[in-house]
Design a protein around this motif. Structure first.
Motif, mmCIF file in Angstrom:
data_model
loop_
_atom_site.group_PDB
_atom_site.id
_atom_site.type_symbol
_atom_site.label_atom_id
_atom_site.label_comp_id
_atom_site.label_asym_id
_atom_site.label_seq_id
_atom_site.Cartn_x
_atom_site.Cartn_y
_atom_site.Cartn_z
ATOM 1 N N LEU A 79 0.731 -1.181 0.106
ATOM 2 C CA LEU A 79 -0.116 0.043 -0.154
ATOM 3 C C LEU A 79 0.701 1.195 -0.169
ATOM 4 N N ASP A 80 2.139 1.065 0.270
ATOM 5 C CA ASP A 80 3.437 2.374 0.250
ATOM 6 C C ASP A 80 3.269 2.860 -1.137
ATOM 7 N N LEU A 81 2.879 1.905 -2.156
ATOM 8 C CA LEU A 81 2.969 2.314 -3.564
ATOM 9 C C LEU A 81 2.222 3.237 -4.062
ATOM 10 N N GLU A 82 0.902 3.321 -3.243
ATOM 11 C CA GLU A 82 -0.165 4.152 -3.213
ATOM 12 C C GLU A 82 -0.019 5.374 -2.478
ATOM 13 N N THR A 83 0.157 5.124 -1.250
ATOM 14 C CA THR A 83 0.266 6.359 -0.275
ATOM 15 C C THR A 83 1.522 7.098 -0.211
ATOM 16 N N ASN A 84 2.957 6.408 -0.502
ATOM 17 C CA ASN A 84 3.971 6.966 -0.442
ATOM 18 C C ASN A 84 4.931 6.750 -1.453
ATOM 19 N N PRO A 85 4.646 7.069 -2.813
ATOM 20 C CA PRO A 85 5.295 6.445 -3.875
ATOM 21 C C PRO A 85 6.583 6.878 -4.104
#
Length: 225
Positions: A150-156
């Motif tokens: 989910l970091d790929l969406e929230t902290n790219p």
């Protein structure tokens, strides 16, 4: 042609990103429809999440592909190739996993490849798939960047730098002919990372839709003949 892309996790923002990126890579006339179940884990990280995703994934696939129809191929947009074998067995249209597609593309480009995925918990699943597909001799190593999905969406931006650092280590240690990005959520990174490192950095989503188009072209030509 019309390609159905199913993201087995329930994170709609990731599905939207995957669908938009896929649509940008296809030929003129190819349409992408990207969907996800609503009753599966928000991210698939390891075998437990994969198992938990199967009932919702199968229900959605059966509804859209077996009952409603209208698609020429289906892509399962989880690098673990979640449920792929069973979905292939029950479908009359090609069903391609982004993991298997990424591996095939990498082997066509280079002699051996390395994989950079998200968390270490995903490594055994990916290694097991590579062995089951018969590709172990062509894979140097499956590496974890320790970036949660989910970091790929929230902290790219931070996620991209951590992935890039692992790619750099792979190049230094293994010198692979190609790098495969081990998560469908990394679909937006392949072009910039390819330019950055000067060698192919492949994402499975683009590889899978390209294979769908190729298979459709082959079968369509045969039907016309």
């Amino acid at each position: 042609m019309h390609i159905l892309v199913i993201n087995p996790n329930s994170t709609a923002a990731m599905t939207k990103s995957i669908g938009e990126a896929a649509q940008q890579t296809v030929r003129e006339g190819t349409r992408i429809t990207a969907v996800n179940p609503t009753d599966t884990p928000p991210a698939i990280q390891g075998p437990e999440d994969g198992a938990a995703a199967l009932p919702g994934l199968f229900r959605l696939f059966d509804k859209l592909v077996l009952e409603e129809g209208g698609y020429d191929a289906c892509v399962i947009a989880c690098f673990d190739d979640t449920g792929l074998g069973e979905l292939k067995a029950r479908s009359q249209i090609p069903v391609i996993g982004v993991g298997e597609a990424g591996f095939h593309a990498a082997m066509l480009i280079g002699d051996r490849f390395s994989v950079v995925t998200t968390l270490s918990v995903s490594i055994p699943v990916i290694e097991g798939n590579i062995e089951a597909y018969g590709f172990s001799s062509r894979c140097h190593k499956v590496r974890a960047s320790e970036v949660p999905v989910l970091d790929l969406e929230t902290n790219p931006e931070s996620a991209c730098e951590r992935i890039a650092a692992e790619i750099e280590r792979a190049i230094a240690d293994e010198n692979p002919g190609a790098i495969v990005l081990g998560c469908a959520g990394m679909v937006d990174l392949s072009r910039s990372l390819t330019a950055r490192f000067g060698r192919p950095v492949l994402d499975g989503v683009s590889s899978a839709v390209a294979l769908c188009e190729a298979l459709f072209s082959i079968t369509d030509d045969r039907n016309a003949a």
